[in-house]
Design an enzyme around this catalytic site. Sequence first.
Site, mmCIF file in Angstrom:
data_model
loop_
_atom_site.group_PDB
_atom_site.id
_atom_site.type_symbol
_atom_site.label_atom_id
_atom_site.label_comp_id
_atom_site.label_asym_id
_atom_site.label_seq_id
_atom_site.Cartn_x
_atom_site.Cartn_y
_atom_site.Cartn_z
ATOM 1 C CG HIS A 1 -24.082 -14.477 -14.513
ATOM 2 N ND1 HIS A 1 -23.768 -15.018 -15.737
ATOM 3 C CD2 HIS A 1 -25.293 -14.986 -14.176
ATOM 4 C CE1 HIS A 1 -24.753 -15.832 -16.120
ATOM 5 N NE2 HIS A 1 -25.689 -15.813 -15.197
ATOM 6 C CG ASN A 42 -20.367 -10.284 -20.818
ATOM 7 O OD1 ASN A 42 -20.476 -11.502 -20.885
ATOM 8 N ND2 ASN A 42 -20.374 -9.506 -21.881
HETATM 9 C C1 BV8 Z 1 -28.671 -21.602 -10.472
HETATM 10 C C2 BV8 Z 1 -19.826 -16.329 -13.039
HETATM 11 C C3 BV8 Z 1 -29.938 -22.702 -8.854
HETATM 12 C C4 BV8 Z 1 -18.541 -16.984 -12.998
HETATM 13 C C5 BV8 Z 1 -21.299 -17.644 -14.315
HETATM 14 C C6 BV8 Z 1 -28.095 -28.887 -16.017
HETATM 15 C C7 BV8 Z 1 -28.843 -28.366 -17.067
HETATM 16 C C8 BV8 Z 1 -29.222 -27.030 -17.090
HETATM 17 C C9 BV8 Z 1 -28.850 -26.160 -16.051
HETATM 18 C C10 BV8 Z 1 -28.084 -26.666 -15.016
HETATM 19 C C11 BV8 Z 1 -27.709 -28.013 -14.996
HETATM 20 N N1 BV8 Z 1 -26.979 -28.216 -13.888
HETATM 21 C C12 BV8 Z 1 -26.879 -27.053 -13.178
HETATM 22 C C13 BV8 Z 1 -27.567 -26.096 -13.862
HETATM 23 C C14 BV8 Z 1 -27.727 -24.674 -13.461
HETATM 24 C C15 BV8 Z 1 -26.486 -23.882 -13.875
HETATM 25 C C16 BV8 Z 1 -26.258 -23.993 -15.356
HETATM 26 O O1 BV8 Z 1 -26.952 -23.348 -16.142
HETATM 27 N N2 BV8 Z 1 -25.270 -24.818 -15.738
HETATM 28 C C17 BV8 Z 1 -25.040 -25.043 -17.162
HETATM 29 C C18 BV8 Z 1 -23.595 -24.665 -17.495
HETATM 30 C C19 BV8 Z 1 -25.308 -26.531 -17.439
HETATM 31 N N3 BV8 Z 1 -26.798 -22.502 -13.528
HETATM 32 C C20 BV8 Z 1 -26.487 -22.054 -12.312
HETATM 33 O O2 BV8 Z 1 -25.873 -22.700 -11.484
HETATM 34 C C21 BV8 Z 1 -27.028 -20.677 -11.961
HETATM 35 N N4 BV8 Z 1 -27.669 -20.748 -10.681
HETATM 36 O O3 BV8 Z 1 -29.180 -22.262 -11.338
HETATM 37 O O4 BV8 Z 1 -29.027 -21.653 -9.164
HETATM 38 C C22 BV8 Z 1 -30.485 -22.386 -7.541
HETATM 39 C C23 BV8 Z 1 -31.861 -22.112 -7.437
HETATM 40 C C24 BV8 Z 1 -32.382 -21.848 -6.194
HETATM 41 C C25 BV8 Z 1 -31.543 -21.840 -5.071
HETATM 42 C C26 BV8 Z 1 -30.169 -22.086 -5.202
HETATM 43 C C27 BV8 Z 1 -29.633 -22.361 -6.446
HETATM 44 C C28 BV8 Z 1 -25.907 -19.672 -11.862
HETATM 45 C C29 BV8 Z 1 -25.329 -19.427 -13.227
HETATM 46 C C30 BV8 Z 1 -24.267 -18.354 -13.141
HETATM 47 C C31 BV8 Z 1 -22.919 -19.022 -13.158
HETATM 48 N N5 BV8 Z 1 -21.892 -17.995 -13.215
HETATM 49 N N6 BV8 Z 1 -20.374 -16.709 -14.285
HETATM 50 C C32 BV8 Z 1 -17.557 -16.081 -13.661
HETATM 51 O O5 BV8 Z 1 -17.932 -15.324 -14.594
HETATM 52 O O6 BV8 Z 1 -16.410 -16.183 -13.235
HETATM 53 S S1 BV8 Z 1 -21.762 -18.284 -15.805
HETATM 54 C C33 BV8 Z 1 -20.592 -17.964 -16.998
HETATM 55 O O7 BV8 Z 1 -21.149 -18.482 -18.239
HETATM 56 C C34 BV8 Z 1 -20.373 -16.478 -17.284
HETATM 57 O O8 BV8 Z 1 -21.147 -15.629 -16.495
HETATM 58 C C35 BV8 Z 1 -20.808 -16.319 -18.725
HETATM 59 O O9 BV8 Z 1 -21.373 -15.099 -18.962
HETATM 60 C C36 BV8 Z 1 -21.824 -17.389 -18.820
HETATM 61 C C37 BV8 Z 1 -22.273 -17.758 -20.178
HETATM 62 O O10 BV8 Z 1 -21.141 -17.904 -21.000
HETATM 63 P P1 BV8 Z 1 -21.114 -16.968 -22.320
HETATM 64 O O11 BV8 Z 1 -21.165 -15.540 -21.879
HETATM 65 O O12 BV8 Z 1 -22.143 -17.419 -23.258
HETATM 66 O O13 BV8 Z 1 -19.654 -17.231 -22.874
HETATM 67 P P2 BV8 Z 1 -19.179 -18.503 -23.715
HETATM 68 O O14 BV8 Z 1 -17.696 -18.511 -23.699
HETATM 69 O O15 BV8 Z 1 -19.938 -19.722 -23.248
HETATM 70 O O16 BV8 Z 1 -19.694 -18.203 -25.204
HETATM 71 C C38 BV8 Z 1 -19.106 -17.125 -25.924
HETATM 72 C C39 BV8 Z 1 -19.956 -16.964 -27.171
HETATM 73 O O17 BV8 Z 1 -19.499 -15.813 -27.886
HETATM 74 C C40 BV8 Z 1 -19.847 -18.136 -28.138
HETATM 75 O O18 BV8 Z 1 -21.145 -18.418 -28.639
HETATM 76 C C41 BV8 Z 1 -18.948 -17.594 -29.262
HETATM 77 O O19 BV8 Z 1 -19.285 -18.150 -30.516
HETATM 78 C C42 BV8 Z 1 -19.284 -16.131 -29.239
HETATM 79 N N7 BV8 Z 1 -18.225 -15.221 -29.693
HETATM 80 C C43 BV8 Z 1 -16.883 -15.323 -29.484
HETATM 81 N N8 BV8 Z 1 -16.269 -14.244 -30.015
HETATM 82 C C44 BV8 Z 1 -17.236 -13.451 -30.550
HETATM 83 C C45 BV8 Z 1 -18.490 -14.069 -30.352
HETATM 84 N N9 BV8 Z 1 -19.646 -13.533 -30.778
HETATM 85 C C46 BV8 Z 1 -19.584 -12.351 -31.414
HETATM 86 N N10 BV8 Z 1 -18.420 -11.683 -31.642
HETATM 87 C C47 BV8 Z 1 -17.234 -12.208 -31.230
HETATM 88 N N11 BV8 Z 1 -16.091 -11.531 -31.472
#
Ligand code: BV8
Length: 253
Positions: A126, A109
Amino acid sequence: MNTSDELTEPLEAAAAILRAARSVVVLTGAGISAESGVATFRDAGGLWEGHRVTDVATPDAFRRDPAFVWRFYNARRDNLTRVSPNPGHLALVAMEQRWKSAFAVVTQNVDNLHRVAGNERIHELHGNLHRTRCTGCGVIADRGLEPLGDAPMCPECGHFLRPDIVWFNEILPQDVWEAALFAVHDCDCLIVVGTSAVVYPAAGLIPLAKRKTPPAKVIEVNLDPTLDNDLIDVVLAGPSGVVLPRLMAMVDA
Ligand code: BV8
Ligand code: ZN
């Protein structure tokens, strides 16, 4: 009056794990802040419903239209002026008071709510919406939640400021990432709260906790648990603002 419900049994199992735990790490995602009024990303009505990630959360998006990206981040910063930590955040402060230096929050977060709640050992994978980073000289500044406008410039060197946020395809701050890896390697209990665990490398901390030797016990707290169960020892299905305080109350009961 403690009504027993479908959570009672898994809560008792999770409390027993915590009582036996020497060191605890909590990995948090947007779900822990949902009850504070901070939008999650992938839930219905989430941030990625109103915006394309490629328009607001990549370096290219910022190069293409920095003002558009700043408007997206300023709206989230402005929302933070009206929110406060919820009982789920406060339960993690109680955990830090109990496990002291054997406790850490590793958060995805960027809302600063763990710090506002009172946690101290926080690894922000992040970045943080309170901070700007200069695209020229790299200086990082804590600007709180003051309005920054959609083209803030660096007072030191005159270049564009960007949010100090890790965008997609950007590397995580190496010192923070290493500290998080170390904390997870050292823990014997990992609690995963409010994350869809789809973003790497953060999500990779969960299998790491399970595959290291000795493996850690992994507890998932999620409104809608999705993690595959060979990684998870106990699933606590419910809102983290309700589940985490109940869990902590049981640990010390
Ligand atoms: C990197 C900043 C490489 C933005 C964020 C293909 C496959 C695998 C990986 C990749 C791929 N293609 C590309 C990648 C890598 C990529 C990635 O993982 N992509 C995914 C989406 C496919 N990762 C990156 O790019 C990372 N960097 O890999 O660099 C590299 C290496 C060397 C040299 C150069 C480069 C960078 C990742 C960071 C991206 N930035 N945020 C912003 O915040 O504005 S990520 C973004 O998603 C947020 O930070 C957030 O924290 C994060 C994860 O989301 P969640 O926090 O899980 O939130 P979400 O809404 O998804 O889920 C909420 C959950 O809460 C749900 O489960 C829900 O049920 C639950 N919930 C809801 N209410 C409640 C609850 N639980 C309990 N109580 C409640 N009340
Ligand atoms: Zn500068």
